[in-house]
Design an enzyme around this catalytic site. Structure first.
Site, PDB file in Angstrom:
ATOM      1  N   ASP A  12       1.077  -1.210   0.081  1.00  0.00           N
ATOM      2  CA  ASP A  12      -0.068  -0.121   0.041  1.00  0.00           C
ATOM      3  C   ASP A  12       0.863   1.327   0.018  1.00  0.00           C
ATOM      4  O   ASP A  12       1.864   1.552   0.843  1.00  0.00           O
ATOM      5  CB  ASP A  12      -0.847   0.217   1.364  1.00  0.00           C
ATOM      6  CG  ASP A  12      -1.975  -1.106   1.158  1.00  0.00           C
ATOM      7  OD1 ASP A  12      -2.430  -1.764   0.306  1.00  0.00           O
ATOM      8  OD2 ASP A  12      -2.827  -0.935   2.221  1.00  0.00           O
ATOM      9  N   ASN A  42      -4.059  -9.022   4.231  1.00  0.00           N
ATOM     10  CA  ASN A  42      -4.602  -8.029   5.185  1.00  0.00           C
ATOM     11  C   ASN A  42      -5.499  -9.113   6.163  1.00  0.00           C
ATOM     12  O   ASN A  42      -5.508  -8.964   7.376  1.00  0.00           O
ATOM     13  CB  ASN A  42      -5.549  -7.067   4.868  1.00  0.00           C
ATOM     14  CG  ASN A  42      -4.757  -5.817   4.364  1.00  0.00           C
ATOM     15  OD1 ASN A  42      -3.435  -5.647   4.600  1.00  0.00           O
ATOM     16  ND2 ASN A  42      -5.266  -4.815   3.672  1.00  0.00           N
ATOM     17  N   ASN A 179     -19.882  -5.487   1.609  1.00  0.00           N
ATOM     18  CA  ASN A 179     -20.361  -4.467   2.358  1.00  0.00           C
ATOM     19  C   ASN A 179     -21.800  -3.994   1.816  1.00  0.00           C
ATOM     20  O   ASN A 179     -22.310  -4.586   0.982  1.00  0.00           O
ATOM     21  CB  ASN A 179     -19.611  -3.159   2.398  1.00  0.00           C
ATOM     22  CG  ASN A 179     -18.956  -2.718   0.818  1.00  0.00           C
ATOM     23  OD1 ASN A 179     -20.013  -2.641  -0.215  1.00  0.00           O
ATOM     24  ND2 ASN A 179     -17.833  -2.238   0.615  1.00  0.00           N
ATOM     25  N   THR A 214     -21.282  -5.852   6.219  1.00  0.00           N
ATOM     26  CA  THR A 214     -20.689  -5.027   7.010  1.00  0.00           C
ATOM     27  C   THR A 214     -21.216  -3.525   6.573  1.00  0.00           C
ATOM     28  O   THR A 214     -21.502  -3.117   5.370  1.00  0.00           O
ATOM     29  CB  THR A 214     -19.090  -5.111   6.779  1.00  0.00           C
ATOM     30  OG1 THR A 214     -18.806  -4.712   5.205  1.00  0.00           O
ATOM     31  CG2 THR A 214     -18.502  -6.388   7.120  1.00  0.00           C
ATOM     32  N   LEU A 215     -21.308  -2.797   7.795  1.00  0.00           N
ATOM     33  CA  LEU A 215     -21.812  -1.504   7.788  1.00  0.00           C
ATOM     34  C   LEU A 215     -21.058  -0.344   8.059  1.00  0.00           C
ATOM     35  O   LEU A 215     -21.699   0.706   8.566  1.00  0.00           O
ATOM     36  CB  LEU A 215     -23.312  -1.493   8.282  1.00  0.00           C
ATOM     37  CG  LEU A 215     -24.446  -2.386   8.243  1.00  0.00           C
ATOM     38  CD1 LEU A 215     -25.500  -2.373   8.962  1.00  0.00           C
ATOM     39  CD2 LEU A 215     -24.746  -2.488   6.629  1.00  0.00           C
ATOM     40  N   ASP A 248     -11.274  -5.773   6.316  1.00  0.00           N
ATOM     41  CA  ASP A 248     -10.439  -7.135   6.020  1.00  0.00           C
ATOM     42  C   ASP A 248     -10.137  -7.587   7.422  1.00  0.00           C
ATOM     43  O   ASP A 248     -10.026  -8.783   7.746  1.00  0.00           O
ATOM     44  CB  ASP A 248      -9.267  -6.829   5.414  1.00  0.00           C
ATOM     45  CG  ASP A 248      -9.363  -6.173   3.860  1.00  0.00           C
ATOM     46  OD1 ASP A 248     -10.142  -6.929   3.234  1.00  0.00           O
ATOM     47  OD2 ASP A 248      -8.598  -5.600   3.441  1.00  0.00           O
TER      48      ASP A 248
END
Length: 308
Positions: A12, A42, A179, A214-215, A248
């Site tokens: 990254d 990750n 997500n 996932t929120l 992740d």
């Protein structure tokens, strides 16, 4: 217990900015930092710090970035014997502007050696024997499907970056972890705000055994297989510094919870705590927690509530 991750290994490049750019806009970065990344790596690093028995299957280049990524994974207690060097291709990279204050980010990935991960690479014992196999979509789709087919344990898939998924793959997935935006795309629905009940209805329409949506700062929505009620698991409140990689970390923690024998709701409760703690430092792995760290805050995680 064991967790195997098949997926991407990246380096990254984090760029601190006062605010994220809009379409066609240029902003000036304040600093640049290199850090280990890749959705697969990750997830493996998060799982490795939370418990034993984590293996990574992937590819890096024959370059200094590959050296750094292998060392970072090994330092997170991940077995990297199945991460292969790839002549002629660089290690994958991701450029990530991170907004000061909010910690929000954008991500642009150049796959490099990740594109060379083949079905033959995943026909290996760590995939066959894992209690939980974690998959994402930053490597070739045929390789993801081959890994899901070869798995002997629970298959968990993060459908990111989002793309159309063949029915043959979805039929092998035990827990899908999108997500909110990825769920909407997979369901073929129009963008827009939705209630947890509406999201649960979209999730059930995918035909997957179980879905965990996932929120972000709102937590996660658990949509179990069968007729059981959906559950809204609120997040642990923290002062977020950088949300890069929180999803992740969530998935890596979810895998360790499932591998350790927790039911889906219990594994999600553990995962939201781990993901929240991971946002309290810079980069995708700057604040990954250990198991003791997570268990120390579990009593602060709100009780999940049924979604009507």
């Amino acid at each position: 217990m064991s967790v195997t991750v098949v997926g991407s290994v990246n380096e990254d490049v984090l760029v601190a900015v006062d605010r994220l750019p809009g379409r066609g806009e240029t902003v000036v970065g304040r600093s640049v930092t290199r850090a280990p990344g890749g959705k697969g790596a990750n997830q493996a690093a998060a799982a490795g710090l939370l418990g034993p028995g984590v293996h990574m299957v992937g590819r890096v280049g024959e370059d200094a970035a590959g050296d750094r990524q292998l060392a970072a994974l090994a330092g997170s207690r991940v077995n990297v014997s199945r991460v292969h060097r790839t002549p002629g291709l660089p290690t994958g990279t991701a450029t990530i502007p991170v907004e000061e204050g909010s910690g929000e980010n954008l991500i642009v990935v150049a796959p490099g050696a990740n594109e060379a991960l083949s079905p033959a690479d995943v026909d290996v014992e760590p995939v066959h024997r894992a209690d939980v196999l974690l998959l994402q979509l930053e490597v070739p789709l045929e390789t993801v499907q081959a890994a899901a087919t070869a798995a002997g344990g629970t298959v968990v898939l993060t459908p990111a970056p989002p793309r159309a998924l063949p029915d043959g793959l979805l039929s092998r997935v035990d827990v899908l972890v999108p997500n909110e935006h990825e769920l909407v795309q997979l369901a073929g629905a129009a963008p827009g705000d939705r209630t947890p009940a509406e999201l649960a209805a979209l999730a059930r329409g995918l035909g997957v055994r179980a879905v965990v949506v996932t929120l972000g700062a709102r937590g996660a929505l658990v949509v179990p297989s069968g007729d059981g009620p959906a559950l809204l698991q609120e997040a642990l409140a923290v002062d977020a510094v950088d949300t890069t990689g929180a999803g992740d970390c969530f998935t890596g923690a979810l895998a360790q919870g499932l591998a350790g024998g927790a039911d889906l709701a219990g594994a999600v409760r553990y995962a939201v705590a781990a993901a929240a703690l991971s946002t309290t430092g810079p980069g995708a792995r700057g604040a990954l927690p250990g198991d003791d760290d997570v268990r120390a805050v579990l009593d602060r995680v709100p009780t999940a509530t049924e979604v009507g």
